[in-house]
Scaffold this motif. Structure first.
Motif, PDB file in Angstrom:
ATOM      1  N   ALA A 302       0.809  -1.220   0.000  1.00 42.72           N
ATOM      2  CA  ALA A 302       0.000   0.000   0.000  1.00 42.72           C
ATOM      3  C   ALA A 302       0.845   1.274   0.000  1.00 42.72           C
ATOM      4  O   ALA A 302       0.320   2.365  -0.229  1.00 42.72           O
ATOM      5  N   ASP A 303       2.147   1.157   0.244  1.00 46.03           N
ATOM      6  CA  ASP A 303       3.023   2.323   0.294  1.00 46.03           C
ATOM      7  C   ASP A 303       3.572   2.607  -1.107  1.00 46.03           C
ATOM      8  O   ASP A 303       4.264   1.768  -1.686  1.00 46.03           O
ATOM      9  N   GLU A 304       3.310   3.785  -1.635  1.00 44.32           N
ATOM     10  CA  GLU A 304       3.670   4.089  -3.023  1.00 44.32           C
ATOM     11  C   GLU A 304       5.177   4.029  -3.263  1.00 44.32           C
ATOM     12  O   GLU A 304       5.626   3.626  -4.333  1.00 44.32           O
ATOM     13  N   VAL A 305       5.966   4.463  -2.289  1.00 47.27           N
ATOM     14  CA  VAL A 305       7.430   4.449  -2.448  1.00 47.27           C
ATOM     15  C   VAL A 305       8.006   3.102  -2.011  1.00 47.27           C
ATOM     16  O   VAL A 305       8.835   2.504  -2.696  1.00 47.27           O
ATOM     17  N   GLY A 306       7.563   2.620  -0.867  1.00 49.70           N
ATOM     18  CA  GLY A 306       8.171   1.428  -0.278  1.00 49.70           C
ATOM     19  C   GLY A 306       7.809   0.123  -0.937  1.00 49.70           C
ATOM     20  O   GLY A 306       8.521  -0.875  -0.762  1.00 49.70           O
ATOM     21  N   ARG A 307       6.726   0.093  -1.738  1.00 43.14           N
ATOM     22  CA  ARG A 307       6.275  -1.185  -2.311  1.00 43.14           C
ATOM     23  C   ARG A 307       7.312  -1.811  -3.237  1.00 43.14           C
ATOM     24  O   ARG A 307       7.296  -3.020  -3.460  1.00 43.14           O
ATOM     25  N   GLN A 308       8.234  -1.019  -3.774  1.00 40.80           N
ATOM     26  CA  GLN A 308       9.221  -1.586  -4.695  1.00 40.80           C
ATOM     27  C   GLN A 308      10.129  -2.604  -3.990  1.00 40.80           C
ATOM     28  O   GLN A 308      10.772  -3.424  -4.648  1.00 40.80           O
TER      29      GLN A 308
END
Length: 463
Positions: A302-308
């Motif tokens: 759900a985290d736009e930056v951390g999902r990678q």
């Protein structure tokens, strides 16, 4: 067999400070990481389309994560159709309960395991031990860690912090059949481990594995390894239980082609790993269970930056090029995921409520070597910076940043602050007092000029 892994106490700076004082540890780490790094560079250099492969791996993973719900249901249907049973585990406690119940239902009190970071993450061995079930690791490095009552310190080579003489001492102490004439030659150590494990393989009725990949369209699981112990675990026991994180999914067989090129080269520096095992559902009368593990992964998604970070294929290439990991070692991170990927994955999975987890986003020089080495292009520095902003900060630091923001947001305030600084420039100490000394202990305070550039410009324009 092994002690409960509850993470290191304290925080990363404290743990790494102790580690860098161990010269043997630094020597072992430097030798191992530089050897793997050199082999990787050689085989990657053979592929003129490496950057295209890297981009393809990133695109496939991003697409899969974007449609993860659909592909997971497709996987469940395929595994069930092939005779397997799928279990869903929201967290570590649920996954441990499912696996424990499955083992108890067989009536067995021993299981063999092939290397699985997911089971280390949920501390499955300790959960099984609490119910009288002993888990035996069969990966050589994991076996060394387990016999030594130690903790893994590397994703690919968990015993990277041990040298040959230390391993010999562990084998002499913990393996009943080993004689004192055992040498520290690698073939002799490998033979001792082989004899030790053979007896485990032949008598065990239950095996527990992880998986490097799962293929949604067929329900196939894939394990890549170097020693063949995984194949023994996957085929000999009557019951096979696989615990796999939900992010290990690939949509199709065609996608697997990309990762079978990326993973061996990035992890062991080989064109192809010696053993690749694939299985679909229950085969040859074996009872097969697949436990799909969330344990915080949907929150990361759900985290736009951390999902990678969920693109990670556990190759450990980022560890082998990281100057911080090379000196601090894996134990300082207090997690089964050490190094740069651990610094971004662990705080997202566990949260940053503990002092250790809150310190992990700062366990990096932000040099960017990890991003360059990552075969699926995870921008680790970007996630580190994002997590640093979310980490808890001391009241004095928050107040200082608030004042700095107030000044920098207005050019007139900034001009006044610059003029004030030039007037007191001779009073600024070389070393800041109190908690601020941590900054000046390793850095010089920039010298304040006699005149700001703004004032110089205005004076010369008027002239």
């Amino acid at each position: 067999m092994s002690a409960t892994f509850i993470g290191m106490p304290g925080n990363f700076p404290q743990n790494s400070k102790k580690a860098v004082q161990n010269s043997q540890l630094r020597f072992n780490l430097r030798k191992a990481t530089h050897t793997i790094r050199g082999k990787r560079a050689s085989v990657v250099g053979e592929l003129p389309d490496w950057q295209e492969l890297r981009a393809a791996g990133k695109a496939i993973k991003d697409h899969t994560l974007h449609h993860l719900d659909r592909y997971l249901l497709q996987l469940e249907e395929a595994v069930t159709r092939a005779g397997g049973t799928v279990h869903w585990a929201r967290d570590a406690a649920e996954a441990n309960r499912i696996v424990t119940d499955l083992v108890k239902a067989t009536g067995e009190t021993e299981v063999v395991k092939v290397k699985s970071m997911a089971t280390q993450e949920i501390e499955l061995n300790q959960a099984l031990a609490a119910h009288g079930i002993t888990a035996y690791e069969t990966d050589l490095a994991e076996l060394i860690v387990q016999l030594g009552d130690d903790f893994p310190s590397h994703i690919l080579v968990p015993a990277i912090h041990r040298n040959r003489s230390e391993i010999r001492e562990i084998f002499l102490d913990k393996m009943p059949h080993v004689t004192p004439d055992l040498t520290d030659d690698p073939p002799a150590l490998a033979e001792a481990a082989r004899l030790h494990l053979r007896e485990r393989f032949l008598r065990s009725k239950v095996a527990i594995s992880g998986a490097n990949f799962m293929v949604a369209e067929t329900g196939t699981l894939v394990v890549l390894e170097s020693e063949g112990n995984g194949r023994m675990c996957l085929t000999l026991p009557e019951t096979l239980i696989s615990v796999v994180g939900i992010e290990k999914l690939l949509p199709s067989w065609r996608d697997l082609e990309v990762f079978l090129q990326l993973l061996p080269r990035s992890s062991t520096g080989e064109r192809m790993n010696p053993y690749t095992s694939m299985w679909t559902g229950a085969t040859e009368g074996q009872d097969f269970h697949l436990v799909l593990l969330d344990n915080g992964r949907t929150d990361v998604l759900a985290d736009e930056v951390g999902r990678q970070a969920l693109r990670c294929i556990r190759c450990s290439a980022c560890l082998n090029v990281c100057p911080v990991y090379e000196r601090a070692g894996g134990h300082a991170y207090g997690s089964v995921y050490p190094g740069p990927i651990g610094a971004i994955l662990t705080p997202q999975l566990r949260g940053m409520s503990s002092e250790l987890d809150a310190s992990l986003p700062f366990a990096s020089s932000l040099c960017g070597a990890c991003y360059e080495a990552c075969p699926v292009a995870i921008d680790i520095p970007e996630v580190l910076v994002d997590l640093r902003a979310k980490a808890p900060h001391a009241a004095a630091e928050r107040a200082g940043m608030k004042v700095a923001g107030w000044i920098l947001n207005d050019h007139q305030r900034l001009a006044k602050a610059q003029r004030a600084a030039t007037r007191v420039r001779k009073l600024v100490p070389k070393r800041l007092p109190g908690p601020l000394s941590a900054w000046t202990d390793t850095r010089d305070i920039p010298e304040i000029p006699e005149e700001s550039f703004r004032d110089w410009w205005e004076r010369n324009e008027r002239a």
